[in-house]
Write a protein that holds these residues in place. Structure first.
Motif, PDB file in Angstrom:
ATOM      1  N   UNK A 196      -4.024 -14.471  -7.843  1.00  0.00           N
ATOM      2  CA  UNK A 196      -5.276 -14.843  -7.175  1.00  0.00           C
ATOM      3  C   UNK A 196      -5.468 -14.134  -5.837  1.00  0.00           C
ATOM      4  N   UNK A 197      -4.397 -13.659  -5.224  1.00  0.00           N
ATOM      5  CA  UNK A 197      -4.493 -13.001  -3.914  1.00  0.00           C
ATOM      6  C   UNK A 197      -4.726 -11.497  -4.025  1.00  0.00           C
ATOM      7  N   UNK A 198      -5.056 -11.037  -5.241  1.00  0.00           N
ATOM      8  CA  UNK A 198      -5.207  -9.600  -5.475  1.00  0.00           C
ATOM      9  C   UNK A 198      -6.508  -9.332  -6.226  1.00  0.00           C
ATOM     10  N   UNK A 199      -7.035  -8.107  -6.079  1.00  0.00           N
ATOM     11  CA  UNK A 199      -8.197  -7.692  -6.853  1.00  0.00           C
ATOM     12  C   UNK A 199      -7.967  -6.309  -7.449  1.00  0.00           C
ATOM     13  N   UNK A 200      -8.577  -6.052  -8.606  1.00  0.00           N
ATOM     14  CA  UNK A 200      -8.393  -4.808  -9.339  1.00  0.00           C
ATOM     15  C   UNK A 200      -9.556  -3.864  -9.068  1.00  0.00           C
ATOM     16  N   UNK A 201      -9.250  -2.564  -8.941  1.00  0.00           N
ATOM     17  CA  UNK A 201     -10.246  -1.500  -8.812  1.00  0.00           C
ATOM     18  C   UNK A 201     -10.058  -0.509  -9.952  1.00  0.00           C
ATOM     19  N   UNK A 202     -11.150  -0.027 -10.518  1.00  0.00           N
ATOM     20  CA  UNK A 202     -11.112   0.937 -11.610  1.00  0.00           C
ATOM     21  C   UNK A 202     -11.902   2.181 -11.224  1.00  0.00           C
ATOM     22  N   UNK A 203     -11.428   3.368 -11.650  1.00  0.00           N
ATOM     23  CA  UNK A 203     -12.220   4.584 -11.480  1.00  0.00           C
ATOM     24  C   UNK A 203     -11.707   5.645 -12.444  1.00  0.00           C
ATOM     25  N   UNK A 259      -7.951   5.273 -13.996  1.00  0.00           N
ATOM     26  CA  UNK A 259      -7.071   4.586 -13.048  1.00  0.00           C
ATOM     27  C   UNK A 259      -7.428   3.107 -12.948  1.00  0.00           C
ATOM     28  N   UNK A 260      -6.405   2.306 -12.764  1.00  0.00           N
ATOM     29  CA  UNK A 260      -6.564   0.905 -12.347  1.00  0.00           C
ATOM     30  C   UNK A 260      -5.597   0.689 -11.186  1.00  0.00           C
ATOM     31  N   UNK A 261      -6.084   0.119 -10.111  1.00  0.00           N
ATOM     32  CA  UNK A 261      -5.241  -0.162  -8.948  1.00  0.00           C
ATOM     33  C   UNK A 261      -5.468  -1.600  -8.524  1.00  0.00           C
ATOM     34  N   UNK A 262      -4.447  -2.174  -7.893  1.00  0.00           N
ATOM     35  CA  UNK A 262      -4.559  -3.558  -7.448  1.00  0.00           C
ATOM     36  C   UNK A 262      -4.432  -3.603  -5.934  1.00  0.00           C
ATOM     37  N   UNK A 263      -5.352  -4.312  -5.303  1.00  0.00           N
ATOM     38  CA  UNK A 263      -5.406  -4.452  -3.843  1.00  0.00           C
ATOM     39  C   UNK A 263      -4.919  -5.834  -3.435  1.00  0.00           C
ATOM     40  N   UNK A 264      -4.052  -5.865  -2.423  1.00  0.00           N
ATOM     41  CA  UNK A 264      -3.674  -7.128  -1.798  1.00  0.00           C
ATOM     42  C   UNK A 264      -4.801  -7.485  -0.842  1.00  0.00           C
ATOM     43  N   UNK A 265      -5.558  -8.535  -1.168  1.00  0.00           N
ATOM     44  CA  UNK A 265      -6.796  -8.825  -0.458  1.00  0.00           C
ATOM     45  C   UNK A 265      -6.554  -9.068   1.027  1.00  0.00           C
ATOM     46  N   UNK A 266      -5.516  -9.788   1.372  1.00  0.00           N
ATOM     47  CA  UNK A 266      -5.279 -10.139   2.771  1.00  0.00           C
ATOM     48  C   UNK A 266      -5.044  -8.912   3.643  1.00  0.00           C
ATOM     49  N   UNK A 267      -4.334  -7.911   3.112  1.00  0.00           N
ATOM     50  CA  UNK A 267      -4.031  -6.720   3.899  1.00  0.00           C
ATOM     51  C   UNK A 267      -5.021  -5.589   3.675  1.00  0.00           C
ATOM     52  N   UNK A 268      -5.758  -5.659   2.567  1.00  0.00           N
ATOM     53  CA  UNK A 268      -6.688  -4.585   2.239  1.00  0.00           C
ATOM     54  C   UNK A 268      -6.015  -3.325   1.739  1.00  0.00           C
ATOM     55  N   UNK A 269      -4.729  -3.384   1.359  1.00  0.00           N
ATOM     56  CA  UNK A 269      -3.986  -2.210   0.911  1.00  0.00           C
ATOM     57  C   UNK A 269      -3.736  -2.266  -0.597  1.00  0.00           C
ATOM     58  N   UNK A 270      -3.762  -1.100  -1.225  1.00  0.00           N
ATOM     59  CA  UNK A 270      -3.360  -1.023  -2.620  1.00  0.00           C
ATOM     60  C   UNK A 270      -1.851  -1.176  -2.711  1.00  0.00           C
ATOM     61  N   UNK A 271      -1.397  -2.001  -3.649  1.00  0.00           N
ATOM     62  CA  UNK A 271       0.038  -2.257  -3.785  1.00  0.00           C
ATOM     63  C   UNK A 271       0.545  -1.926  -5.183  1.00  0.00           C
ATOM     64  N   UNK A 272      -0.322  -1.371  -6.019  1.00  0.00           N
ATOM     65  CA  UNK A 272       0.094  -0.966  -7.352  1.00  0.00           C
ATOM     66  C   UNK A 272      -1.010  -0.184  -8.029  1.00  0.00           C
ATOM     67  N   UNK A 273      -0.616   0.653  -8.984  1.00  0.00           N
ATOM     68  CA  UNK A 273      -1.622   1.356  -9.773  1.00  0.00           C
ATOM     69  C   UNK A 273      -1.026   1.791 -11.099  1.00  0.00           C
ATOM     70  N   UNK A 274      -1.910   2.141 -12.031  1.00  0.00           N
ATOM     71  CA  UNK A 274      -1.516   2.694 -13.314  1.00  0.00           C
ATOM     72  C   UNK A 274      -2.566   3.702 -13.738  1.00  0.00           C
TER      73      UNK A 274
END
Length: 358
Positions: A196-203, A259-274
């Motif tokens: 719940x503390x993360x969001x996914x980005x696609x491009x 690409x799919x990447x996951x952002x840690x919402x609180x920090x605003x940083x990407x913490x994973x990708x595939x």
């Protein structure tokens, strides 16, 4: 039969030039060698797909050598290095011989050439990945204790005769598409509930500028956070410039990277990708590239979330591909658990070999 070993010139484009014909022949040798070793042509790439990655690079220089018989390239040797970071001490080498020309000393001659360059350049170690078909009989197990290769297989005896050691076994797995809707939905619901503390980005293709710094860090962490067995991996440094160079090369390929990447919402940083590499023909499988979640953010099912998000991305953007192919270290049980839960099934194995030069 006589043969000649020579360094091949890399063409800028595929045309009727001798360099282009040699490159196409080297790709054919690669593809047939893989098909025989794996038992399927799913590992094949076209020359058009591979050529962009062979263009000059400021970060990942590559040299291509060929064995010529009766005017035709029937085998290839690869020599790859890095120009930045700790990984400059390592060379990655590979040899592939068309099955019609094995047993004639060609592989040994190519190996002599690429290993000789590493010696001349004062590299500290060599890494090589070699496909092994499972077979009955004695087994060679890496220090990890995970996986094995057949000890009496020709390629295994070849590597041992050249003083390589088996450092790791990688499993190649296949996911038939589409994933069963009920399986996909249940796995996604569980992953979303834990993240719940993360969001996914696609491009696709080109990475948004705001993600570049984080992705350079994540790509570097692939060499430090992913299991490497006994390979003694050094940090393989990625910079924004290296990432952009790679994307520039990929822009001329007929394949598309999703690409799919996951952002840690609180920090605003990407913490994973595939990433997924998608061929233009719908009857060919997509290839799973890197998948990484930073150690400090594990335990939230982000690996599962990323994997499912990019599978959905593929099915929406380029539906109809029969499967996805991925490779993982046999000791990487967390990622294998994710893959197996989605439906990946093993079909081939690579031995990850290493050799100290000094």
């Amino acid at each position: 039969m006589t043969f000649e070993i020579e360094e091949l010139s890399i063409p800028e484009r595929l045309d009727d030039s001798p360099a282009a014909r040699d490159f196409v022949d080297s790709v054919e040798a690669r593809n047939v060698a893989y098909a025989v070793a794996v038992g399927t042509d799913e590992m094949s790439y076209t020359a058009e797909e591979l050529l962009p990655g062979w263009q000059p690079s400021a970060h990942e220089p590559r040299r291509l050598f060929g064995a010529r018989v009766d005017g035709r390239i029937v085998a290839r040797g690869i020599y790859e290095t890095r120009t930045e970071g700790d990984a400059v001490s390592t060379a990655w080498v590979g040899v592939q011989v068309h099955p019609d020309y094995t047993g004639r000393g060609i592989g040994r001659a190519l190996a002599d050439v690429v290993e000789g360059i590493a010696h001349d350049e004062d590299r500290e170690k060599l890494h090589a990945y070699v496909t092994s078909t499972p077979a009955e009989g004695p087994r060679l197990v890496p220090p990890t204790g995970a996986g094995w290769v057949p000890a009496e297989a020709r390629e295994v005896r070849f590597m041992l005769s050249r003083d390589y050691e088996l450092g790791q076994v990688e499993r190649g797995s296949r996911l038939p598409l589409p994933v069963a809707p009920d399986v996909f939905a249940s796995r996604l619901a569980a992953a979303e509930a834990a993240s719940a503390d993360y969001r996914v980005h696609l491009w696709q293709r080109r990475t948004p500028r705001e993600f570049l710094d984080d992705l350079a860090v994540l790509a570097t962490r692939m060499s430090t956070d992913a299991p490497s067995g006994a390979l003694d991996e050094d940090e393989d440094l990625w910079t924004v410039e290296r990432w952009l160079e790679q994307e520039e090369q990929q822009a001329s390929s007929p394949r598309v990277i999703l690409y799919a990447a996951v952002e840690h919402v609180a920090s605003g940083r990407l913490v994973g990708y595939t990433e997924l590499s998608v061929p233009p023909e719908r009857d060919r499988p997509a290839d799973q590239g890197d998948t990484i979640v930073m150690r400090e953010h594990r335990g939230h099912r982000l690996g599962m979330l990323l994997k499912l998000a990019n599978i959905a991305h593929l099915e929406e953007a380029f539906p109809g591909h029969p499967s996805i192919i991925t490779f993982n270290a046999e000791e990487n049980r967390p990622m294998l658990d994710v893959n197996e839960a989605v439906g990946f099934v093993p079909f081939t194995y690579d031995g990850a070999w290493h050799k100290k030069l000094r």
